[in-house]
Each structure stands twice: as structure tokens, then as C-alpha cells.
Design an enzyme around this catalytic site. Structure first.
Site, PDB file in Angstrom:
ATOM      1  N   ARG A 102     121.917  51.769 -23.130  1.00 52.13           N
ATOM      2  CA  ARG A 102     120.820  51.069 -23.120  1.00 52.13           C
ATOM      3  C   ARG A 102     120.571  50.196 -24.170  1.00 52.13           C
ATOM      4  NH1 ARG A 102     114.475  53.152 -21.978  1.00 52.13           N
ATOM      5  NH2 ARG A 102     115.325  52.938 -19.785  1.00 52.13           N
ATOM      6  N   HIS A 129     117.853  46.549 -15.050  1.00 56.73           N
ATOM      7  CA  HIS A 129     117.804  48.025 -15.073  1.00 56.73           C
ATOM      8  C   HIS A 129     117.917  48.577 -13.579  1.00 56.73           C
ATOM      9  CE1 HIS A 129     116.227  51.520 -16.293  1.00 56.73           C
ATOM     10  NE2 HIS A 129     114.929  51.200 -16.456  1.00 56.73           N
ATOM     11  N   GLN A 132     116.976  52.149 -12.461  1.00 53.91           N
ATOM     12  CA  GLN A 132     115.600  52.253 -11.906  1.00 53.91           C
ATOM     13  C   GLN A 132     115.412  51.729 -10.461  1.00 53.91           C
ATOM     14  OE1 GLN A 132     112.622  53.557 -13.666  1.00 53.91           O
ATOM     15  NE2 GLN A 132     111.902  53.309 -11.719  1.00 53.91           N
ATOM     16  N   ASP A 221     104.907  46.464 -13.967  1.00 46.99           N
ATOM     17  CA  ASP A 221     105.685  47.065 -15.218  1.00 46.99           C
ATOM     18  C   ASP A 221     105.151  46.391 -16.093  1.00 46.99           C
ATOM     19  OD1 ASP A 221     107.650  47.981 -16.989  1.00 46.99           O
ATOM     20  OD2 ASP A 221     108.967  46.367 -16.495  1.00 46.99           O
ATOM     21  N   CYS A 261     107.398  51.708 -12.823  1.00 45.88           N
ATOM     22  CA  CYS A 261     108.915  52.292 -13.256  1.00 45.88           C
ATOM     23  C   CYS A 261     108.391  53.204 -14.403  1.00 45.88           C
ATOM     24  CB  CYS A 261     109.745  51.268 -13.768  1.00 45.88           C
ATOM     25  SG  CYS A 261     109.118  49.895 -14.790  1.00 45.88           S
ATOM     26  N   ARG A 289     114.786  59.495 -10.150  1.00 47.93           N
ATOM     27  CA  ARG A 289     115.699  59.001 -11.086  1.00 47.93           C
ATOM     28  C   ARG A 289     116.866  59.916 -11.113  1.00 47.93           C
ATOM     29  NH1 ARG A 289     114.354  55.083 -14.986  1.00 47.93           N
ATOM     30  NH2 ARG A 289     116.597  55.166 -15.670  1.00 47.93           N
TER      31      ARG A 289
HETATM   32  N1   CP Z   1     111.648  53.812 -16.445  1.00 45.46           N
HETATM   33  C1   CP Z   1     112.381  54.043 -17.478  1.00 45.46           C
HETATM   34  O1   CP Z   1     113.661  53.542 -17.860  1.00 45.46           O
HETATM   35  O2   CP Z   1     111.760  55.014 -18.428  1.00 45.46           O
HETATM   36  P1   CP Z   1     112.409  55.285 -19.740  1.00 45.46           P
HETATM   37  O3   CP Z   1     112.089  54.111 -20.784  1.00 45.46           O
HETATM   38  O4   CP Z   1     111.201  56.219 -20.282  1.00 45.46           O
HETATM   39  O5   CP Z   1     113.810  55.660 -19.809  1.00 45.46           O
HETATM   40  N1  NVA Z   2     110.453  46.462 -18.790  1.00 46.16           N
HETATM   41  C1  NVA Z   2     110.284  47.568 -19.484  1.00 46.16           C
HETATM   42  C2  NVA Z   2     111.044  48.761 -18.615  1.00 46.16           C
HETATM   43  C3  NVA Z   2     110.936  50.035 -19.364  1.00 46.16           C
HETATM   44  C4  NVA Z   2     111.489  51.243 -18.680  1.00 46.16           C
HETATM   45  C5  NVA Z   2     111.197  47.507 -20.761  1.00 46.16           C
HETATM   46  O1  NVA Z   2     112.130  46.653 -20.935  1.00 46.16           O
HETATM   47  O2  NVA Z   2     110.581  47.883 -21.860  1.00 46.16           O
END
Ligand code: CP
Ligand code: NVA
Length: 306
Positions: A102, A129, A132, A221, A261, A289
Site C-alpha cells: 500500500r 485499489h 477492494q 467513497d 469501501c 475482503r
Molecule cells: N477499504 C479499505 O481499503 O479500507 P482500509 O483503508 O481500512 O484498508
Molecule cells: N479513496 C480512499 C480509499 C480508502 C480505502 C483513499 O485512498 O483514502
């Protein structure tokens, strides 16, 4: 599946069918003892952004598949002191069996995948992502028993990792997607022009009430993704008309399902009554997930995966 899961662009229709099949089995037969798909394997998680769902569901999933996870904050690695991505990828490939990353810049993940000889899984970049959104497809398929012809309206920031991945997913799996935002947060031309193997249509509609007409799913989101905090005030002002409110929900199909999400900023992109209401399936998404990522890990790492 290809060696890496960098974005939904690498996922084929057959991969998606296999992910659904294995995730369904993993969900219905969730064992109290570890499976053997990852027996003897060690998976690294390198995260440079916060995470609740992704980190915990991957770590639990790896354990349930018989493997071991090693969580690495990017700042703790020599990467944080300037060791190159290429060198890090080559070294970690000698110890680990896969890496889940990440990070901020998507190009960093692509670079890591280029130099690593083990599978690299995208656990979120600024651009995409995929874990997700593959889960979201699985969840929609559970509810609608198909994806082709199903309509989703996505409201809010239409140029972030979630919306970009939804566009690729529509073009892979055949659901119809209408994205709604002010012009400034509209999807990029590159995303809209991408052509995938499915027949899903993708359109942008600035009027959120028009966008949700006939929708089976409404998805939203956060307006301020991780890394964009400096733009908070500007984004909140521009995106307020796109809040998923009761009025918006009442303009869609009567049996519309609400997706997010998570994490949610309640009172911003979604109201409390909508996220807590009977149409909301956000916690099913979150649970799935685990099952979908277990399927992805088994497919990427167990050559005997049935
Ligand atoms: N939806 C998602 O990826 O959540 P987190 O940021 O908590 O991993
Ligand atoms: N768009 C959001 C998704 C979090 C899971 C972010 O990148 O913060």
C-alpha cells in the site's frame, strides 16, 4: 492469473470467474483450522498509509491459508532511508513468497513488481485499489446473481483509486457505471477511453439525481483520499451536492443497495441514516475482503489450487 495484481487491467474474465468460485467456497467453508494453500510461505505487507480492512483481512486470510505474514511499515525499512525500490524488491524476493503493498505513487508499485520475482499485490495506490473492487464485484454478484446489465451510480470524487478501479471493473465484467461529480473531479479521459473485454458502459453525469435514476447500486467513497488532506476544504465544498442522502437514495430503484469501501466520513459523502439504513451493504463488502483476498492469494501462490 498473471504474476502480479497491480490493477484490474491484468484480470481476465476467466480470472474473475475463478476468484468468485474460490471465494464462494472459502466463504461457505471458513475453517477453524488453517488450509494448506500457503503452507510454508511467508508474505510481506509493506504499508506506507493507514489501513484497517486491508491489513487485517490480509493478515487473517494468510493465517487461515496456512501461511505467515510479516507487516512492514515502509518507514522501518531501509526504503525509508533511500534504498532503491529495485534493490528492495530483489532482496525481499529472496526471502518472501509474495509482497502486498500500500503506497502513494502507483509508479512505485509498478517499479517494485518489475524488479521482484515474487507476486506483488496492490493493496491501494493513489491510482488503483483492485482488491477492494474485485471484492465489490463479488458482493454485487452475491446480491444480483449477475453483473451484466446491472446499473451502478458512483457519486463523489470520480478520479480516485476507487472510481478508477470501478471503471476498469465495469469494462471487465459488464455492469453499467454512471459516475457523478463536478467537472473538476470527473474521471480522466484515459480511464474513460480504456477498453476492456466486457460490455459495461461507463458514463459521466454531473447531475447526481439523474445519475442515480434506475440504479441498482449507489457507491461512494471519501471525498479526501489519503495523501490529499491539504485539499480538504475545497473538496468538501465542491462535493457536498454529491452526498449520498435519503433524497438521493429515493431517486434510485426502490431496492437499491448502498455501497462504500469504508472508512466513511459520515455526514460528508454519506449520511448516517443511509449508511445505517436497510439498503446499506457496506459491512458485507468489508467482510468479503477476507474471502476474496484468500481466493486471490490461493490463485497466485498455490499452483495446485483447484
Ligand atoms: N477499504 C479499505 O481499503 O479500507 P482500509 O483503508 O481500512 O484498508
Ligand atoms: N479513496 C480512499 C480509499 C480508502 C480505502 C483513499 O485512498 O483514502
Amino acid at each position: 492469473m498473471q504474476k502480479d495484481l497491480v490493477s484490474i487491467q491484468e484480470v481476465t474474465v476467466e480470472d474473475l470467474r475463478r476468484i468468485f468460485e474460490i471465494a464462494t467456497k472459502m466463504k461457505s467453508e471458513r475453517p477453524s483450522y488453517p488450509l494448506k494453500h500457503l503452507q510454508g510461505k511467508s508474505i510481506g505487507l509493506i504499508f506506507s498509509k493507514s489501513s484497517t480492512r486491508t491489513r487485517v483481512s490480509f493478515e487473517v486470510g494468510i493465517r487461515e491459508l496456512g501461511g505467515a505474514s510479516i507487516f512492514l511499515d515502509q518507514a522501518d525499512l531501509q526504503l525509508g532511508r533511500g534504498e532503491t525500490i529495485a534493490d528492495t524488491a530483489q532482496v525481499l524476493s529472496r526471502y518472501l513468497h509474495a509482497v502486498i503493498i500500500r503506497t502513494h505513487e502507483h509508479a512505485e508499485l509498478v517499479e517494485f513488481a518489475k524488479f521482484s520475482t515474487i507476486p506483488v499485490i496492490n493493496a491501494l495506490t493513489n491510482m488503483f485499489h483492485p482488491c477492494q473492487i474485485l471484492t465489490d464485484l463479488f458482493t454485487m454478484n452475491e446480491y444480483s446473481e449477475k453483473l451484466e446489465g446491472v446499473k451502478m451510480a458512483y457519486l463523489g470524487d470520480c478520479a480516485n483509486n476507487t472510481s478508477n478501479s470501478l471503471i476498469l471493473a465495469a469494462k471487465l465484467s459488464g455492469f453499467d457505471l454512471v459516475l457523478s461529480s463536478p467537472e473538476e473531479y470527473a474521471p480522466s479521459k484515459a480511464m474513460m477511453d480504456y477498453s476492456g473485454p466486457g460490455n459495461g458502459s461507463v458514463a459521466w453525469e454531473p447531475d447526481p439525481f439523474k445519475a442515480v435514476k434506475g440504479a441498482d447500486y449507489i457507491y461512494t467513497d471519501v471525498w479526501v483520499s489519503m495523501g490529499y488532506e491539504k485539499e480538504t476544504a475545497k473538496r468538501k465544498k465542491a462535493l457536498m451536492p454529491y452526498q449520498v442522502s435519503r433524497e438521493i437514495v429515493e431517486s434510485a430503484k426502490s431496492n437499491v443497495k448502498i455501497m462504500h469501501c469504508l472508512p466513511a466520513k459520515r455526514g460528508e459523502e454519506i449520511s448516517d441514516e443511509v449508511i445505517d439504513g436497510h439498503s446499506s451493504i457496506v459491512f458485507d463488502q468489508a467482510e468479503n475482503r477476507l474471502h476474496v483476498q484468500k481466493a486471490i492469494l490461493a490463485l497466485l501462490l498455490d499452483e495446485n489450487c483447484p
